[in-house]
Structures are given as structure tokens and as C-alpha cells.
Design a protein around this motif. Structure first.
Motif, PDB file in Angstrom:
ATOM      1  N   THR A   1       7.391 -11.252 -18.404  1.00 21.14           N
ATOM      2  CA  THR A   1       8.261 -10.161 -17.993  1.00 21.14           C
ATOM      3  C   THR A   1       8.786  -9.447 -19.231  1.00 21.14           C
ATOM      4  O   THR A   1       9.237 -10.079 -20.172  1.00 21.14           O
ATOM      5  CB  THR A   1       9.446 -10.734 -17.189  1.00 21.14           C
ATOM      6  N   CYS A   2       8.672  -8.150 -19.170  1.00 23.14           N
ATOM      7  CA  CYS A   2       9.147  -7.352 -20.298  1.00 23.14           C
ATOM      8  C   CYS A   2      10.276  -6.456 -19.796  1.00 23.14           C
ATOM      9  O   CYS A   2      10.092  -5.736 -18.822  1.00 23.14           O
ATOM     10  CB  CYS A   2       7.968  -6.533 -20.818  1.00 23.14           C
ATOM     11  N   VAL A   3      11.429  -6.530 -20.381  1.00 24.94           N
ATOM     12  CA  VAL A   3      12.562  -5.705 -19.961  1.00 24.94           C
ATOM     13  C   VAL A   3      12.683  -4.521 -20.914  1.00 24.94           C
ATOM     14  O   VAL A   3      13.056  -4.707 -22.080  1.00 24.94           O
ATOM     15  CB  VAL A   3      13.871  -6.523 -19.986  1.00 24.94           C
ATOM     16  N   PRO A   4      12.307  -3.342 -20.433  1.00 22.18           N
ATOM     17  CA  PRO A   4      12.464  -2.175 -21.317  1.00 22.18           C
ATOM     18  C   PRO A   4      13.942  -1.830 -21.428  1.00 22.18           C
ATOM     19  O   PRO A   4      14.598  -1.667 -20.403  1.00 22.18           O
ATOM     20  CB  PRO A   4      11.709  -1.064 -20.594  1.00 22.18           C
ATOM     21  N   ARG A   5      14.451  -1.826 -22.575  1.00 25.91           N
ATOM     22  CA  ARG A   5      15.881  -1.530 -22.716  1.00 25.91           C
ATOM     23  C   ARG A   5      16.140  -0.804 -24.038  1.00 25.91           C
ATOM     24  O   ARG A   5      15.336  -0.856 -24.957  1.00 25.91           O
ATOM     25  CB  ARG A   5      16.704  -2.812 -22.652  1.00 25.91           C
ATOM     26  N   GLU A   6      17.249  -0.136 -24.039  1.00 21.95           N
ATOM     27  CA  GLU A   6      17.666   0.499 -25.288  1.00 21.95           C
ATOM     28  C   GLU A   6      18.301  -0.567 -26.157  1.00 21.95           C
ATOM     29  O   GLU A   6      19.208  -1.271 -25.724  1.00 21.95           O
ATOM     30  CB  GLU A   6      18.715   1.572 -25.007  1.00 21.95           C
ATOM     31  N   LEU A   7      17.783  -0.687 -27.344  1.00 16.84           N
ATOM     32  CA  LEU A   7      18.373  -1.690 -28.232  1.00 16.84           C
ATOM     33  C   LEU A   7      19.636  -1.118 -28.852  1.00 16.84           C
ATOM     34  O   LEU A   7      19.690   0.064 -29.180  1.00 16.84           O
ATOM     35  CB  LEU A   7      17.372  -2.094 -29.315  1.00 16.84           C
ATOM     36  N   PRO A   8      20.631  -1.940 -28.988  1.00 10.28           N
ATOM     37  CA  PRO A   8      21.910  -1.416 -29.523  1.00 10.28           C
ATOM     38  C   PRO A   8      21.902  -1.250 -31.029  1.00 10.28           C
ATOM     39  O   PRO A   8      22.868  -1.538 -31.690  1.00 10.28           O
ATOM     40  CB  PRO A   8      22.906  -2.498 -29.091  1.00 10.28           C
ATOM     41  N   ILE A   9      20.761  -0.747 -31.528  1.00  9.32           N
ATOM     42  CA  ILE A   9      20.676  -0.671 -32.991  1.00  9.32           C
ATOM     43  C   ILE A   9      21.545   0.428 -33.576  1.00  9.32           C
ATOM     44  O   ILE A   9      21.870   0.382 -34.748  1.00  9.32           O
ATOM     45  CB  ILE A   9      19.215  -0.462 -33.465  1.00  9.32           C
ATOM     46  N   ASP A  10      21.918   1.404 -32.715  1.00  8.94           N
ATOM     47  CA  ASP A  10      22.743   2.485 -33.246  1.00  8.94           C
ATOM     48  C   ASP A  10      24.080   1.967 -33.750  1.00  8.94           C
ATOM     49  O   ASP A  10      24.677   2.514 -34.639  1.00  8.94           O
ATOM     50  CB  ASP A  10      22.950   3.577 -32.203  1.00  8.94           C
ATOM     51  N   ASN A  11      24.518   0.825 -33.150  1.00  5.89           N
ATOM     52  CA  ASN A  11      25.815   0.293 -33.568  1.00  5.89           C
ATOM     53  C   ASN A  11      25.698  -0.794 -34.620  1.00  5.89           C
ATOM     54  O   ASN A  11      26.687  -1.289 -35.102  1.00  5.89           O
ATOM     55  CB  ASN A  11      26.551  -0.305 -32.356  1.00  5.89           C
ATOM     56  N   VAL A  12      24.486  -1.180 -34.893  1.00  2.00           N
ATOM     57  CA  VAL A  12      24.328  -2.290 -35.844  1.00  2.00           C
ATOM     58  C   VAL A  12      24.048  -1.721 -37.224  1.00  2.00           C
ATOM     59  O   VAL A  12      23.034  -1.064 -37.413  1.00  2.00           O
ATOM     60  CB  VAL A  12      23.154  -3.206 -35.429  1.00  2.00           C
ATOM     61  N   PRO A  13      24.944  -1.957 -38.126  1.00  2.00           N
ATOM     62  CA  PRO A  13      24.667  -1.415 -39.459  1.00  2.00           C
ATOM     63  C   PRO A  13      23.577  -2.215 -40.143  1.00  2.00           C
ATOM     64  O   PRO A  13      23.709  -3.420 -40.276  1.00  2.00           O
ATOM     65  CB  PRO A  13      26.001  -1.568 -40.202  1.00  2.00           C
TER      66      PRO A  13
END
Ligand code: URP
Ligand code: ZN
Ligand code: ZN
Length: 479
Positions: free
Chosen positions: A430-442
Motif C-alpha cells: 500500500t502506498c499512501v500518496p501524501r504531501e510531505l511536511p518538508i516545507d516546515n522541516v529546515p
């Protein structure tokens, strides 16, 4: 009674093992089989570590073809792992090689044993090429340590064999093997089920929907392990086999009950015979006693006696567990395992009321010891017909060296693999397509919000949003 000839799905004729070679070869072993009402065997090709499976397969054919007196199939052991071995497994399932099962040892450390990773890889390959996985389930690493501990404490006799291999280790390995096979989506066949808890593990995994077959053997259905403590070294050493006979005296009857009710499925012998002199290789160290017992000649009578003679099996179930189930599991039914028009004329005239006394002095095997010595059994093969020829009658064998044939066994047996393709689909990751919260991770190089590309692997199940792209992998952009 007229019944289909027995099929013994587990033999080791002339196996090079533990510094010697099993004394019953393809001629003597198959002769003995016929005298007991068995008309087909499945022997194991077991090359030493480092030998390639195709080379070992050729070696076994060279040994067997000129000598066998009944038909035989082969099952190949995988004792190490590499891409080349994976390729050769696939090759071996082709019609010219006729292999549809592979065996893995989780015991015999430093000899045949594979680790769990290799076992998993091997089973995944089995599933891919439509072959049944077979397993010798024991905890080889723990056994090796226990053996050393026992020897260091002065336990050098055959009683050390049983103490180094407590039943729990068989049960644990059986459960582990079933779990790993389920992860690999590979049907599994557990050879020589010797203890109640190993059988329970199989039942548990079957209830969960996994395809697992359990094979008790004649020795485990008849004998218990008290004999390992016999003061006579020769008698105790004769019983050394792995996994060992259960020290619980109620085990043989309990295994027969499970065979009767269908939680265990067919019977073999694990026939791997050594003379008393060969067993003496371990006279000072139980770990050097060659492992194995006889059974190829006596299995049918022993199972009739302890199964049908006790009212646990009816004659139909007897035929199933001594012949038909093996033919179905190894994909040679109805050529074998059935009496009908078009099937091979492997037929036994069975006298259910006659008795005989088992003895090394009258058996047809080459070994000078019989672990069932002195037992009176009900049920005797009066006449054995092998491929239309009477080969055993009035206590006389009339066989010809090399008259048996190799039976190629086809992969993707629907009896075993029927549900496999659908299971495979259901098991897709199962693959969950999601937006990774990389915008908040410095982290270096990530300065702001960007579209994310998710590579969708071919065949992956999507848990939410997005769809599996037709035609395999592609890139899906989510904003
Ligand atoms: O003790 C045994 N079972 N000997 C034969 C080899 C094997 O493990 O099947
Ligand atoms: Zn084994
Ligand atoms: Zn075996």
C-alpha cells in the motif's frame, strides 16, 4: 483390498551425509519400498553447500536412473543463496528437469542450513516460479549452542541428541517457517512433523488461510523418544534422527489423530538409513551420529496398524495419507495415487487381516538395524504391481534394476497454488500518496513549498487519493 500403490514423499537414498553415505541406495531402497507396498518415492537432491542445484540434480539422476525399481520424483534442497541459485531454481521447474518443490533446512548449521533471510528469498522465488516450499523446521543456531553445552558437561551419548533439540525448538521453527512463507506468499510443506506443538503451529496458520501441509513420518507416528536413554548405546543411537522422536509418550497417537482429522495431510518416512557401524561414527560424540532411521519398507503396515487398526483412519483415509494426497500435492494425480483408466498400474493387493513381525533379519533394506524390530503389525502388502508388472508376490521380489522412471513434476499445481494469484494481488504493498511536511522541516536546500512528485511503483495499492496508473510506474503530481 485393492489400493493404489503407496507414495513415499520423503526419502534420502544413498545420501552423502555427516561424513558417510546412507546405506540404502536407489536399488535396495526401492526394492524394499515395493515389498512394503510403496510404488513411488520422492527423493531429495541435497548438494553440499557451494554445489549448484543443477549439478546436484544431474548427480541424483545419474545415481537413480540405472538403479530404481519403481518410479521416482525429485525435490531439490537449497542450501545457500545467490542470484545464480535463484536462476537455477527457475530452470529446474522446466519440463526437462521436472522439479516443483524446493526444500530449505533451518537446521544442520554449517552444513545445509540457510538463514531466515535466505529462506525468505528462496520462498519468494518458489512462489514466483510456482514451486512448493518444503522446510525442515528446527532452530539450528540454538541447537548448535546446546550441543556444545551438553558436550562440555560430559553428555556425549545419544541422550544428548534429544536434550539438544527440545520440542519447543521444532515448534518455534515451524511457526517461524509458516510466518515467513505467508510473507512470501508461498505454499509451504513442513516435512517430518514430530511434535504436537509443531502440528498445532501448522493448524494455526491454516486457520489463518495459509496453504501449509504437514507431513508426519512413520517413525513419529509409532515411536517415542524414551529410547534415547536406553543403556544400550547401539539401540539409542539407532533412533538418532532430526527432529528427534518426541519424549512425550502420547505424541505418536496425537499425531495420528491429527492425520485422521485432516490437520496433518500425508505420511512419509524420511528414510535415511545407516548401519550400526556407521552410527558408531558418533560413539564419543552424539553430534557425530549420522541422523536418520528406516521406514521405506514398513510405512504402509505401520500406518495401517496404528491408524486403521486403532479405528482412527478408515481405509479411504489410509489411501489418502499414504498415496493420493502426495500425488495431489506433488502434481502427479491421477497418473499416480488413483486406480482408474489411464492411471499408471501401480496397485497393491492389501491384506488387512494378515499380520507380520518387523525385523532386520527379514526386511529387504540394506541396513542391519530396524527401529521397529519385533513389532507385530496388522496389514500386509500381499502383492505389489508396479506399472503393470507383479514385482512382489508370495514373499518374493521380482524386480529389475533401472525399471523405474523419473516422473517430472509440473509447477503451478492448482491443488497447491489455486488461491495464490489472488492472494498476491491482495498482498500488493500500500502506498499512501501524501504531501510531505518538508516545507516546515529546515534542512539544507529546502527553502520553500514546492510540488512533490511521488513515483508510484507498479502494482502498488493506493490507500487514498490518486489512482494506480494503468500500465505501471509513472509520476503523479499532487499540489
Ligand atoms: O535425521 C534425519 N531426518 N535425517 C535425514 C535428513 C533430514 O533431516 O531430513
Ligand atoms: Zn529433515
Ligand atoms: Zn529428510
Amino acid at each position: 483390498m485393492v489400493i493404489p500403490g503407496g507414495i513415499d514423499p520423503h526419502t534420502h537414498l544413498q545420501l552423502p551425509f555427516m561424513g558417510t553415505v546412507a546405506i540404502d541406495d536407489f536399488y535396495g531402497g526401492t526394492r524394499a519400498a515395493l515389498a512394503g507396498g510403496t510404488t513411488m518415492i520422492i527423493d531429495f537432491v541435497i548438494g553440499q553447500k557451494g554445489t549448484l542445484p543443477l549439478d546436484s540434480w544431474r548427480q541424483w539422476r545419474d545415481w537413480a536412473d540405472p538403479n530404481v525399481c519403481c518410479d521416482y520424483g525429485l525435490s531439490v534442497a537449497i542450501t545457500s543463496w545467490s542470484p545464480q541459485i535463484a536462476e537455477q531454481m527457475a530452470e529446474l521447474t522446466k519440463p526437462e528437469y521436472g522439479i516443483n518443490s524446493f526444500k530449505f533446512f533451518l537446521a544442520y548449521k554449517d552444513a545445509f542450513m540457510v538463514n531466515d533471510g535466505e529462506f525468505y528469498e528462496g520462498l519468494k522465488q518458489c512462489a514466483k516460479i510456482g514451486a512448493l516450499g518444503r522446510v525442515h523446521a528446527e532452530a539450528g543456531h540454538v541447537i548448535a549452542i546446546k550441543q556444545k553445552d551438553l558436550l562440555s558437561k560430559g553428555v556425549t551419548g545419544p541422550e544428548g541428541h534429544t536434550q539438544s533439540r527440545p520440542e519447543e525448538l521444532e515448534a518455534e521453527a515451524t511457526n517461524r517457517a509458516c510466518v515467513i512463507a505467508a510473507q512470501a506468499n508461498c505454499p509451504l510443506y513442513v516435512v517430518h512433523v514430530m511434535s504436537k506443538n509443531a502440528a498445532r503451529a501448522i493448524a494455526y496458520h491454516r486457520q489463518k488461510g495459509h496453504v501449509v501441509f504437514g507431513e508426519p513420518i512413520a517413525a513419529g507416528l509409532v515411536l517415542d523418544g524414551s529410547g534415547y536413554y536406553d543403556p544400550d548405546w547401539t539401540k539409542a543411537a539407532a533412533l538418532v534422527m532430526s527432529p528427534p522422536l518426541s519424549r512425550d509418550p502420547s505424541t505418536p497417537a496425537a499425531l495420528m489423530d491429527l492425520l485422521a482429522c485432516g490437520q496433518l495431510h500425508l505420511t512419509g518416512t524420511d528414510n535415511c538409513t545407516f548401519t550400526c557401524a556407521q552410527k558408531r561414527l558418533g560413539v564419543e560424540d552424539f553430534t557425530k551420529i549420522p541422523n536418520g532411521v528406516n521406514g521405506i519398507e514398513d510405512r504402509m503396515s505401520l500406518i495401517w496398524d496404528r491408524g486403521v487398526g486403532t479405528g482412527k483412519l478408515d481405509p479411504m483415509r489410509f489411501v489418502a495419507v499414504t498415496s493420493t494426497a502426495a500425488a495431489k500435492i506433488f502434481n502427479c494425480y491421477p497418473q499416480k495415487g488413483r486406480i482408474t483408466r489411464g492411471s499408471d498400474a501401480d496397485v497393491v493387493i492389501w491384506d488387512p487381516s494378515r499380520t507380520r513381525v518387523i525385523s532386520a533379519s527379514t526386511h529387504h533394506q540394506a541396513t542391519d538395524y530396524n527401529v521397529y524390530e519385533g513389532m507385530t503389525v496388522r496389514g500386509v502388502a500381499e502383492t505389489t504391481i508396479c506399472k503393470g508388472k507383479i514385482v512382489w508376490e508370495n514373499g518374493q521380489l521380482n524386480v529389475e534394476k533401472g525399471s523405474g522412471s523419473f516422473v517430472p513434476l509440473k509447477p503451478f499445481n492448482s491443488f497447491v497454488f489455486g488461491a495464490n494469484a489472488m492472494k498476491e494481488q491482495a498482498m500488493q504493498p500500500t502506498c499512501v500518496p501524501r504531501e510531505l511536511p518538508i516545507d516546515n522541516v529546515p534542512h539544507p536546500g529546502n527553502s520553500g513549498v514546492e510540488p512533490i512528485n511521488v513515483d508510484a511503483p507498479s502494482g502498488a495499492n493506493f490507500a487514498r487519493r490518486g489512482q494506480q496508473p494503468a500500465g505501471g510506474a509513472s509520476s503523479i503530481t499532487f499540489d
